[in-house]
Scaffold this motif. Structure first.
Motif, short mmCIF file in Angstrom:
data_model
loop_
_atom_site.label_atom_id
_atom_site.label_comp_id
_atom_site.label_asym_id
_atom_site.label_seq_id
_atom_site.Cartn_x
_atom_site.Cartn_y
_atom_site.Cartn_z
N VAL A 3 0.83 -1.21 0.00
CA VAL A 3 0.00 0.00 0.00
C VAL A 3 0.86 1.26 0.00
CG1 VAL A 3 -1.80 1.25 1.25
CG2 VAL A 3 -1.88 -1.24 1.14
N ALA A 4 2.02 1.21 0.65
CA ALA A 4 2.90 2.38 0.72
C ALA A 4 3.43 2.78 -0.65
CB ALA A 4 4.07 2.10 1.67
N LYS A 5 3.48 1.85 -1.58
CA LYS A 5 4.00 2.14 -2.92
C LYS A 5 2.94 2.74 -3.84
CE LYS A 5 7.55 -1.28 -2.53
NZ LYS A 5 8.41 -2.21 -3.16
N LEU A 6 1.70 2.75 -3.39
CA LEU A 6 0.61 3.28 -4.20
C LEU A 6 0.40 4.76 -3.92
CD1 LEU A 6 -1.94 0.37 -3.61
CD2 LEU A 6 -0.44 0.68 -5.58
N GLY A 7 -0.24 5.42 -4.84
CA GLY A 7 -0.61 6.82 -4.64
C GLY A 7 -1.88 6.91 -3.81
N ASP A 8 -2.37 8.11 -3.64
CA ASP A 8 -3.56 8.32 -2.83
C ASP A 8 -4.77 7.54 -3.35
OD1 ASP A 8 -2.18 9.91 -1.12
OD2 ASP A 8 -3.05 11.80 -1.79
N ASN A 9 -4.98 7.55 -4.66
CA ASN A 9 -6.14 6.83 -5.22
C ASN A 9 -6.00 5.33 -5.01
OD1 ASN A 9 -7.47 9.14 -6.03
ND2 ASN A 9 -6.53 9.15 -8.06
N GLY A 10 -4.82 4.79 -5.18
CA GLY A 10 -4.59 3.36 -4.95
C GLY A 10 -4.81 3.00 -3.49
N ARG A 11 -4.36 3.87 -2.61
CA ARG A 11 -4.56 3.63 -1.17
C ARG A 11 -6.05 3.65 -0.83
NH1 ARG A 11 0.31 7.31 1.45
NH2 ARG A 11 1.98 6.10 0.50
N LYS A 12 -6.78 4.56 -1.44
CA LYS A 12 -8.22 4.62 -1.18
C LYS A 12 -8.93 3.36 -1.67
CE LYS A 12 -8.51 9.65 -1.23
NZ LYS A 12 -8.98 10.84 -1.96
N VAL A 13 -8.53 2.86 -2.84
CA VAL A 13 -9.11 1.63 -3.36
C VAL A 13 -8.80 0.46 -2.43
CG1 VAL A 13 -8.98 -0.06 -5.25
CG2 VAL A 13 -9.16 2.37 -5.77
N CYS A 14 -7.56 0.36 -1.99
CA CYS A 14 -7.18 -0.71 -1.06
C CYS A 14 -7.93 -0.58 0.26
CB CYS A 14 -5.67 -0.70 -0.81
SG CYS A 14 -4.71 -1.29 -2.20
N MET A 15 -8.12 0.64 0.72
CA MET A 15 -8.84 0.88 1.97
C MET A 15 -10.29 0.41 1.84
SD MET A 15 -9.24 4.47 4.08
CE MET A 15 -7.55 4.60 4.60
N ILE A 16 -10.92 0.74 0.73
CA ILE A 16 -12.31 0.33 0.51
C ILE A 16 -12.39 -1.19 0.40
CG2 ILE A 16 -14.20 0.37 -1.18
CD1 ILE A 16 -13.46 3.31 -1.72
N LEU A 17 -11.48 -1.80 -0.36
CA LEU A 17 -11.51 -3.26 -0.50
C LEU A 17 -11.28 -3.97 0.84
CD1 LEU A 17 -9.57 -3.80 -3.86
CD2 LEU A 17 -12.01 -4.12 -3.43
N SER A 18 -10.31 -3.50 1.61
CA SER A 18 -10.05 -4.15 2.90
C SER A 18 -11.24 -3.96 3.85
CB SER A 18 -8.77 -3.62 3.54
OG SER A 18 -8.91 -2.29 3.94
N ASP A 19 -11.87 -2.80 3.82
CA ASP A 19 -13.03 -2.58 4.67
C ASP A 19 -14.23 -3.41 4.21
OD1 ASP A 19 -11.80 -0.93 6.50
OD2 ASP A 19 -12.37 0.93 5.48
N LEU A 20 -14.36 -3.62 2.91
CA LEU A 20 -15.42 -4.52 2.43
C LEU A 20 -15.19 -5.94 2.94
CD1 LEU A 20 -15.99 -3.31 -1.24
CD2 LEU A 20 -17.60 -3.17 0.68
N PHE A 21 -13.95 -6.40 2.94
CA PHE A 21 -13.64 -7.73 3.48
C PHE A 21 -13.94 -7.79 4.97
CE2 PHE A 21 -10.59 -8.24 -0.21
CZ PHE A 21 -11.41 -9.14 -0.88
N VAL A 22 -13.63 -6.73 5.69
CA VAL A 22 -13.92 -6.67 7.12
C VAL A 22 -15.43 -6.76 7.35
CG1 VAL A 22 -13.90 -5.15 9.14
CG2 VAL A 22 -11.83 -5.44 7.80
N ILE A 23 -16.20 -6.05 6.55
CA ILE A 23 -17.66 -6.07 6.69
C ILE A 23 -18.20 -7.48 6.41
CG2 ILE A 23 -19.82 -5.23 5.67
CD1 ILE A 23 -18.39 -2.48 5.39
#
Length: 165
Positions: free
Chosen positions: A61-81
């Motif tokens: 995630v650290a190698k991604l830009g802001d948009n990539g981080r946001k996509v990863c954040m949404i995907l990880s939170d969807l898995f959490v849900i």
């Protein structure tokens, strides 16, 4: 959490002293300290979720830009849900069985022990849902986005700056 931990310490230490000095103990304290430990663990998971301190794959995630981080954040939170929904459903399916089972010493319904699944799944699931909504509405802070990628440098200065804005 502090009260649960303090009660556990008092009960376990008290039992150790009683067994050492008088060769006896309080059976209820053994059982209650186990139940408190279960609750302490699951409440701790919700607190750690609130602090965004659960384990993550920050190297990618650290190698991604802001948009990539946001996509990863949404995907990880969807898995959490999804995981929280499964956990809630499992607790729901076991509730009737646990409600009719009683602890051997205190005779407390085991639903009071295993019902912590409701609290944990709702707590973590709602936090993940609200974070997804904050990302989608553009209200996620730069500090939180950097922390999601494992960048905790200059945390105090960023937190102060965000409060001032």
């Amino acid at each position: 959490m502090v009260l649960l931990l303090a009660a556990m310490v008092v009960m376990v230490f008290g039992n150790v002293v009683l067994r050492y000095l008088f060769d006896t103990g309080i059976d209820i304290s053994e059982e209650l300290s186990r139940f408190f430990f279960v609750w302490l663990t699951f409440i701790g998971a919700v607190v750690v979720g609130r602090e965004n301190a659960h384990l993550g794959v920050e190297t990618l995630v650290a190698k991604l830009g802001d948009n990539g981080r946001k996509v990863c954040m949404i995907l990880s939170d969807l898995f959490v849900i999804i995981c929280c929904a499964v956990f809630f459903w499992g607790t729901w399916l076991q509730a009737e069985i646990n409600a009719t089972n009683y602890a051997p010493i205190t005779e407390i319904s085991m639903l009071w022990v295993y019902g912590v699944g409701y609290f944990t799944s709702l707590g973590l699931g709602l936090m993940a849902l609200f974070r997804i909504l904050r990302v989608l509405t553009g209200r996620i802070s730069e500090h939180e986005l950097r922390a999601f990628a494992g960048d905790y440098s200059d945390d105090e200065a960023h937190a102060l700056r965000e409060r001032l804005e």
